[in-house]
Write a protein that holds these residues in place. Sequence first.
Motif, PDB file in Angstrom:
ATOM      1  N   ALA A 634      31.137   4.735   5.107  1.00 25.87           N
ATOM      2  CA  ALA A 634      30.600   5.633   6.130  1.00 25.87           C
ATOM      3  C   ALA A 634      29.280   5.111   6.675  1.00 25.87           C
ATOM      4  O   ALA A 634      29.006   5.186   7.882  1.00 25.87           O
ATOM      5  CB  ALA A 634      30.435   7.035   5.540  1.00 25.87           C
ATOM      6  N   ALA A 635      28.442   4.559   5.777  1.00 25.55           N
ATOM      7  CA  ALA A 635      27.161   4.019   6.236  1.00 25.55           C
ATOM      8  C   ALA A 635      27.366   2.801   7.134  1.00 25.55           C
ATOM      9  O   ALA A 635      26.681   2.636   8.158  1.00 25.55           O
ATOM     10  CB  ALA A 635      26.302   3.652   5.023  1.00 25.55           C
ATOM     11  N   ARG A 638      28.597   3.905  10.635  1.00 21.01           N
ATOM     12  CA  ARG A 638      27.543   4.419  11.524  1.00 21.01           C
ATOM     13  C   ARG A 638      26.784   3.277  12.184  1.00 21.01           C
ATOM     14  O   ARG A 638      26.296   3.406  13.311  1.00 21.01           O
ATOM     15  CB  ARG A 638      26.598   5.308  10.733  1.00 21.01           C
ATOM     16  N   GLU A 639      26.675   2.180  11.467  1.00 19.18           N
ATOM     17  CA  GLU A 639      25.953   1.046  12.034  1.00 19.18           C
ATOM     18  C   GLU A 639      26.819   0.252  13.014  1.00 19.18           C
ATOM     19  O   GLU A 639      26.364  -0.186  14.058  1.00 19.18           O
ATOM     20  CB  GLU A 639      25.468   0.125  10.911  1.00 19.18           C
ATOM     21  N   GLN A 641      29.863   1.361  14.332  1.00 15.48           N
ATOM     22  CA  GLN A 641      30.650   2.214  15.213  1.00 15.48           C
ATOM     23  C   GLN A 641      32.106   1.743  15.276  1.00 15.48           C
ATOM     24  O   GLN A 641      32.679   1.527  16.346  1.00 15.48           O
ATOM     25  CB  GLN A 641      30.052   2.228  16.625  1.00 15.48           C
ATOM     26  N   GLN A 672      32.172  10.520   7.934  1.00 13.96           N
ATOM     27  CA  GLN A 672      30.730  10.548   8.082  1.00 13.96           C
ATOM     28  C   GLN A 672      30.137  11.890   7.680  1.00 13.96           C
ATOM     29  O   GLN A 672      28.953  11.998   7.444  1.00 13.96           O
ATOM     30  CB  GLN A 672      30.359  10.222   9.529  1.00 13.96           C
TER      31      GLN A 672
END
Length: 673
Positions: A634-635, A638-639, A641, A672
């Motif tokens: 998930a991390a 986010r970076e 996409q 997320q």
Amino acid sequence: MGTKKIKDSALLAAKLFPRRKDETEKTSRSSGVSLSQNSDVLNEAFLAWTNLYRFRKQAQEAAEFVYGVNHWNGKVRDENGRLISERQSIIKEGGTPLIDNRTGGIIRSIVGVYQQNPTEPTCTTIYPDNDRELRAEIMTAALRSLNEQNNIEELDFNNLRQMAITCLAASRSETDSRSQYTHNPQILNYNVNYNNIFFNQFEDPRTWDIRLIGEIHDMGLYDAAGKFCNGSQDRYNNIINMYHNVDKDRLVEDFGDTLTDNSYSKSLDFYMNGVDNSLCRVIEVWRKESRKKYFVHDESTGEYYTVDATPANKARLKEIESEMMEEQRKYGVKEEDMLLLDVQWGTKDVWCYYFLSPFGDVLKSGESEYWHESHPYSLRLYIFQDGIAHSFISEVMDMQRLANQMLQMIQFLAKTIAKGSLLVDEAATADGQTIDETVNEYHRHNGVVMYNSRKGGKPPMQLTGGNIGQLGLMDVFQIVLRQMEDISGVQGALQGKTPAPGTPASLYAQQAQNATTSLVEMLETFRKFREDRDTKNMQLIQQFYTEKQYIDLTGSTTRQDLIYYDPEMVRNAEFRTKITESQTTPMMRQITNNFLMQIFQPAYQAGELTLVNLVEMMDIPNKDNIIQTLKNNAAQAREQQQPLQAPPELQAQIQQNPAVQRILQQQPMNLQQ
């Protein structure tokens, strides 16, 4: 009176009426050298212990029988009319005492049934607020953690085995005697041996009519002196000198057969250890006594508490009431409208404890300091009827003896039929050989019988007895074994025996179920015993766990891996303890996981449940690694996409549920959240 009122009253009475220094005989707070004497309590304890002599003897015989010690200890008369043991009689006749011990297998099967159906304590509360579920969850986690620390499962296995053999299951719940130097005292559980416990005659199967109970302890001299010295070096030295007969500098006394000799139980004495002189005897006695009390109701606060009915406490009550009147006069309250103390004199049954030496010296005494206001023992008897205890295993001991006798008879007949009888003509007797020598040679498997044919004698002739199978002894032996199974209720299916060829699986399962049903009464009695013990443990947690802490519970199904124990949340709540089916069994884990998979579809579509939430609630292998991988993905998403990928371990779990696969094909995972 509720649990909260009992606890509050104990704290309030202790605050308003502290123990005086001249009450040392009752509270054992004295630091003096001399020890008081109480021979009356010691004699009463000795009488209760003596009255259980027959019970201890029967329990010892049953225990030895189960493990094959005294199967042939019955007495019979020989040809001279003398009493000898059955074992000696068999050996004298040239046989070997045989034992086909089935009682040990019965006991192992009972314990095995209990182990295959694991249970655990669960606490519920009737506290009327919105946090009742949280309070129950905290107390349940604390109690289960305490059981893990005491390795309670192993204690229960041994206690159930003792109940099946001797009919008694007993446990003691207490705090560490020197735990006042730590923040949270350690709560300890011990199994109590049937040789050491004593109590008065009672008839209530719940043991509610017990008025005296205790135990004999053997402990090291320095341990006993340190436990009962009350911080006084003079008292410590006095206890050392009192046990002058103890060999205090040795840890092992004399030669013996450790783990193979039961000389301790056979030489058991109330006043001394007849085997190990390096230990000192301490007798713990709990008695229910009637004490004169003042029952006080504080009308200004609504609190209730009790204090001893002594002149000093009476004066103290009047002093408190005067202070209350003076305080209310300041506010102009009329005397007839004042809220004062309502004091009633009466008697109250309280549990008092005594730790005594064999000489009657009081090492420690006082009223029960526990909030449950009772003794620390929990016990149950099975089978127990009309005040008489009957051992479960004693019901099959006679059938076991009969099975051994049948087996022994088969052995003797096999020997007889193998050679039969020998007919020897006296005229054919060999020169220099007597009849006795001929018999001895015939008994030997390689013996040679000589005869003389020159005198016209006939050669020795052997008479055989036929086939042993024609006598039907093996059929009778099997009937006896089946009768043992019927009496005990432990059938072959319950013992895991291989069924006969052609036996339907449904019939075999039904036989196992029927055998389990016959043991329900015993297992239910043992469950009640565990509930009594866990209830006392729970109350000790409420009383002595005064510091906030995190509780790490292995295999916990609570909503947090670490439970935060706040004593203020549970200290004054009233709980009830029940033994429920464990949620950590493979079957329960499968049921829980299937249920979570079923609710995942609507919850995921509604946005109420994420994949991480699902894994946190499931019980699957490598759970922590899967959660950490999901969070890392998930991390990274986010970076970068980009769509997230589930770990391989979770993909294997999802592939087993087609409904979850269809949802994930329709819309991407929301990791997320």
